[in-house]
Write a protein that holds these residues in place. Structure first.
Motif, PDB file in Angstrom:
ATOM      1  N   VAL A  72      42.108  43.366  33.784  1.00  8.64           N
ATOM      2  CA  VAL A  72      42.321  42.690  35.058  1.00  8.64           C
ATOM      3  C   VAL A  72      41.288  43.147  36.094  1.00  8.64           C
ATOM      4  O   VAL A  72      40.737  42.340  36.849  1.00  8.64           O
ATOM      5  CB  VAL A  72      43.754  42.936  35.574  1.00  8.64           C
ATOM      6  N   GLY A  73      41.002  44.439  36.101  1.00  9.21           N
ATOM      7  CA  GLY A  73      39.989  44.962  37.014  1.00  9.21           C
ATOM      8  C   GLY A  73      38.609  44.402  36.720  1.00  9.21           C
ATOM      9  O   GLY A  73      37.870  44.025  37.637  1.00  9.21           O
ATOM     10  N   LEU A  74      38.259  44.339  35.444  1.00  6.84           N
ATOM     11  CA  LEU A  74      36.964  43.769  35.052  1.00  6.84           C
ATOM     12  C   LEU A  74      36.881  42.297  35.428  1.00  6.84           C
ATOM     13  O   LEU A  74      35.827  41.809  35.864  1.00  6.84           O
ATOM     14  CB  LEU A  74      36.745  43.947  33.548  1.00  6.84           C
ATOM     15  N   TRP A  75      37.979  41.561  35.265  1.00  6.42           N
ATOM     16  CA  TRP A  75      37.980  40.150  35.635  1.00  6.42           C
ATOM     17  C   TRP A  75      37.779  39.984  37.146  1.00  6.42           C
ATOM     18  O   TRP A  75      37.071  39.071  37.577  1.00  6.42           O
ATOM     19  CB  TRP A  75      39.280  39.489  35.190  1.00  6.42           C
ATOM     20  N   ASP A  76      38.415  40.852  37.932  1.00 12.65           N
ATOM     21  CA  ASP A  76      38.221  40.798  39.389  1.00 12.65           C
ATOM     22  C   ASP A  76      36.752  41.048  39.760  1.00 12.65           C
ATOM     23  O   ASP A  76      36.168  40.334  40.578  1.00 12.65           O
ATOM     24  CB  ASP A  76      39.114  41.838  40.077  1.00 12.65           C
ATOM     25  N   VAL A  77      36.166  42.066  39.139  1.00 14.69           N
ATOM     26  CA  VAL A  77      34.760  42.384  39.405  1.00 14.69           C
ATOM     27  C   VAL A  77      33.867  41.229  38.966  1.00 14.69           C
ATOM     28  O   VAL A  77      32.922  40.841  39.671  1.00 14.69           O
ATOM     29  CB  VAL A  77      34.363  43.690  38.681  1.00 14.69           C
ATOM     30  N   SER A 106      24.099  42.056  34.759  1.00 15.14           N
ATOM     31  CA  SER A 106      25.500  41.818  34.435  1.00 15.14           C
ATOM     32  C   SER A 106      26.155  43.078  33.867  1.00 15.14           C
ATOM     33  O   SER A 106      27.290  43.425  34.216  1.00 15.14           O
ATOM     34  CB  SER A 106      25.615  40.670  33.429  1.00 15.14           C
ATOM     35  N   ARG A 107      25.441  43.779  33.007  1.00 11.84           N
ATOM     36  CA  ARG A 107      25.965  45.024  32.453  1.00 11.84           C
ATOM     37  C   ARG A 107      26.172  46.071  33.539  1.00 11.84           C
ATOM     38  O   ARG A 107      27.176  46.790  33.555  1.00 11.84           O
ATOM     39  CB  ARG A 107      25.012  45.559  31.381  1.00 11.84           C
ATOM     40  N   ALA A 108      25.205  46.154  34.451  1.00 11.40           N
ATOM     41  CA  ALA A 108      25.326  47.127  35.540  1.00 11.40           C
ATOM     42  C   ALA A 108      26.503  46.787  36.444  1.00 11.40           C
ATOM     43  O   ALA A 108      27.246  47.678  36.880  1.00 11.40           O
ATOM     44  CB  ALA A 108      24.023  47.159  36.337  1.00 11.40           C
ATOM     45  N   LEU A 109      26.700  45.499  36.730  1.00 12.70           N
ATOM     46  CA  LEU A 109      27.823  45.085  37.562  1.00 12.70           C
ATOM     47  C   LEU A 109      29.155  45.411  36.895  1.00 12.70           C
ATOM     48  O   LEU A 109      30.111  45.817  37.560  1.00 12.70           O
ATOM     49  CB  LEU A 109      27.736  43.577  37.830  1.00 12.70           C
ATOM     50  N   PHE A 141      32.730  41.914  30.357  1.00 13.68           N
ATOM     51  CA  PHE A 141      33.905  41.731  31.212  1.00 13.68           C
ATOM     52  C   PHE A 141      35.191  41.437  30.438  1.00 13.68           C
ATOM     53  O   PHE A 141      36.174  40.990  31.017  1.00 13.68           O
ATOM     54  CB  PHE A 141      33.628  40.616  32.225  1.00 13.68           C
ATOM     55  N   HIS A 142      35.190  41.709  29.160  1.00 12.96           N
ATOM     56  CA  HIS A 142      36.365  41.475  28.310  1.00 12.96           C
ATOM     57  C   HIS A 142      36.887  40.050  28.440  1.00 12.96           C
ATOM     58  O   HIS A 142      38.090  39.797  28.354  1.00 12.96           O
ATOM     59  CB  HIS A 142      37.469  42.498  28.605  1.00 12.96           C
ATOM     60  N   ASN A 143      35.976  39.135  28.652  1.00  8.12           N
ATOM     61  CA  ASN A 143      36.248  37.708  28.604  1.00  8.12           C
ATOM     62  C   ASN A 143      34.895  37.041  28.368  1.00  8.12           C
ATOM     63  O   ASN A 143      34.001  37.145  29.214  1.00  8.12           O
ATOM     64  CB  ASN A 143      36.887  37.213  29.903  1.00  8.12           C
ATOM     65  N   GLY A 144      34.756  36.391  27.224  1.00  5.97           N
ATOM     66  CA  GLY A 144      33.452  35.865  26.848  1.00  5.97           C
ATOM     67  C   GLY A 144      32.894  34.843  27.819  1.00  5.97           C
ATOM     68  O   GLY A 144      31.698  34.836  28.114  1.00  5.97           O
ATOM     69  N   LEU A 145      33.763  33.975  28.338  1.00  6.41           N
ATOM     70  CA  LEU A 145      33.299  32.949  29.271  1.00  6.41           C
ATOM     71  C   LEU A 145      32.923  33.557  30.618  1.00  6.41           C
ATOM     72  O   LEU A 145      31.926  33.160  31.232  1.00  6.41           O
ATOM     73  CB  LEU A 145      34.376  31.880  29.443  1.00  6.41           C
ATOM     74  N   PHE A 166      33.097  48.199  38.397  1.00  5.37           N
ATOM     75  CA  PHE A 166      34.443  48.671  38.093  1.00  5.37           C
ATOM     76  C   PHE A 166      34.631  50.103  38.605  1.00  5.37           C
ATOM     77  O   PHE A 166      35.679  50.440  39.169  1.00  5.37           O
ATOM     78  CB  PHE A 166      34.693  48.610  36.583  1.00  5.37           C
ATOM     79  N   LYS A 167      33.608  50.927  38.412  1.00  7.02           N
ATOM     80  CA  LYS A 167      33.691  52.314  38.887  1.00  7.02           C
ATOM     81  C   LYS A 167      33.817  52.364  40.403  1.00  7.02           C
ATOM     82  O   LYS A 167      34.565  53.180  40.955  1.00  7.02           O
ATOM     83  CB  LYS A 167      32.458  53.092  38.423  1.00  7.02           C
ATOM     84  N   HIS A 168      33.099  51.476  41.095  1.00  5.17           N
ATOM     85  CA  HIS A 168      33.138  51.459  42.564  1.00  5.17           C
ATOM     86  C   HIS A 168      34.527  51.048  43.066  1.00  5.17           C
ATOM     87  O   HIS A 168      35.037  51.629  44.046  1.00  5.17           O
ATOM     88  CB  HIS A 168      32.085  50.488  43.093  1.00  5.17           C
TER      89      HIS A 168
END
Length: 428
Positions: free
Chosen positions: A276-281, A299-302, A319-323, A307-309
């Motif tokens: 959920v956090g990754l999707w928000d980011v 994209s990888r850096a974001l 982002f644990h969602n391919g799309l 997420f860390k920020h």
């Protein structure tokens, strides 16, 4: 006559293809990245044969449509990097795209194989893969003590995805009549289902029954005894539940606990909270660059730093969602071009299912639909493309499925007196 005086026996091109196909369909759950080495090695050797004039490209309409869609996606990724000025930084991240770019080469190579022979190889190699996957899962879960089986893939989600595809090939093979020995195939499919449950990958658990329903629906005209089919399905489901009930219960409780922690405490350290956090980011990043995204390296850096920020711990490189990953990498252009690959594949398959009664062609179309279902459902909370095993397996299933469904068989060599050795049912 000794070894040095006896004539050398060489395998024919079609025999080599048969052994190559066995390895490609057996390897993903059991041998993991071996499938990537084999697929790329075969494709590169095909490039050599094409350059030497010993093979020819098989350019038919379904293959051309798929190639255009795949190349458009790859071009979108490069375009995003150019627009963002990150081309140099992204070069290394373009390497996985090579797997996708090999589609027309691999398609042409597989097109020299007899369709009936290839279909049987797909079914039997997948059955062997299901059994091997279960053996590995049992060893990893019960003897090694791993919480989630990874098989030979080294990742539970990847292992579940490729094992689920093998299960569906067994089911499709048994229901379509491609392989008459349906009882061993049923047992192999059951073994693969249990192995998939051992992986603990809940999204693939969801994809499995959806794909199974699709396979049954596409082969319903062959059923003479629906009660028998339902009885077998019910018995298999009960046996699977009995064998894996502790795992299913544990993963269900884990999901509910993660949901409670997320809702009541805003805990993003759990698997569900992390997603959920990754999707928000990812959605925030998409809003910043909706059309062409940020490029692959950014994209990888974001994903990791964003997420860390926001949540104080390290994220993933996707982002644990391919799309969503495609949206952040290349914006709407990249995401829509990725979706187009699966849309074109579905169009090829549904046209065959609507117009053809040939069991080989319908098996190939079923192969395509199942692949799309498993990848899209699994990719909603995981990886869609960008992983060596998943990318190679995706190309293998799309290439063979498209060829079996609506491709034409060609001669191995340009020097053959006839270009076409056989054709499909005539569906253009």
């Amino acid at each position: 006559m000794n070894l040095f005086t006896s004539p050398r026996r060489r395998l024919t091109a079609e025999q080599i293809n048969r052994h190559f196909s066995i390895t490609c369909f057996f390897s993903p759950p059991v041998l993991g990245s071996v499938v990537s080495f084999v697929f790329h090695g075969g494709a590169l050797w095909s490039v050599v044969l094409l350059a030497a004039g010993r093979r020819r490209l098989n350019i038919d309409r379904p293959m051309l449509a798929m190639t255009i869609a795949i190349y458009a996606y790859c071009a979108a990724m490069v375009l995003a990097s150019i627009v963002n000025g990150t081309l140099r930084a992204d070069v290394a991240h373009f390497l996985p795209l090579i797997t996708l770019l090999l589609f027309p080469i691999s398609y042409s190579t597989w097109s020299i194989t007899d369709k009936a022979s290839l279909a049987r190889v797909v079914v039997l190699a997948s059955a062997a893969a299901c059994v091997g996957a279960l053996l590995l899962a049992i060893v990893q879960y019960h003897l090694i003590g791993m919480l989630r089986a990874e098989g030979g893939a080294g990742n539970p989600i990847v292992f579940a995805t490729v094992t689920c595809l093998s299960v569906m090939m067994c089911v499709a093979g048994a229901l379509s009549g491609i392989e008459k020995a349906w009882k061993p195939l049923t047992a192999a499919a059951l073994a693969g289902i249990v192995a998939t449950v051992y992986s603990g990958s809940r999204m693939v658990w969801l994809a499995l029954p959806i794909a199974a329903v699709a396979v049954v629906a596409f082969n319903r005209q062959r059923f003479t005894d629906m009660r028998r089919l339902l009885a077998i399905a019910a018995a298999s489901s009960l046996l699977t539940a009995a064998l894996t009930f502790p795992i299913i219960l544990d993963r269900t409780h884990s999901l509910l606990d993660d949901w409670d922690a997320l809702v009541t405490r805003g805990d993003h350290s759990t698997p569900l909270g992390l997603r959920v956090g990754l999707w928000d980011v990812g959605l925030d990043a998409f809003r910043q660059a909706p059309f062409f995204g940020h490029g692959m390296s950014a994209s990888r850096a974001l994903s990791t730093q964003g997420f860390k920020h926001h949540f104080g711990s390290q994220g993933f490189n996707h982002f644990h969602n391919g799309l969503l990953t495609a949206l952040v990498q290349a914006g709407l252009v990249g995401m829509l071009s990725l979706v187009a690959i699966f849309v074109v594949a579905i169009c090829n398959a549904t046209r065959v299912l609507r117009l053809s009664a040939d069991p080989l062609e319908r098996f190939g179309a079923t192969m395509i639909i199942v692949t799309v279902i498993v990848y899209l459902v699994g990719g909603l909370a995981g990886i869609l493309v960008g992983h060596d095993i998943l990318d190679s397996t995706l190309m293998i299933f799309l290439v063979c499925g498209t060829y079996l469904a609506c491709g034409q068989t060609i001669s191995p060599s340009r020097d053959s007196p006839s270009d076409l050795t056989s054709t499909g049912s005539g569906i253009p």
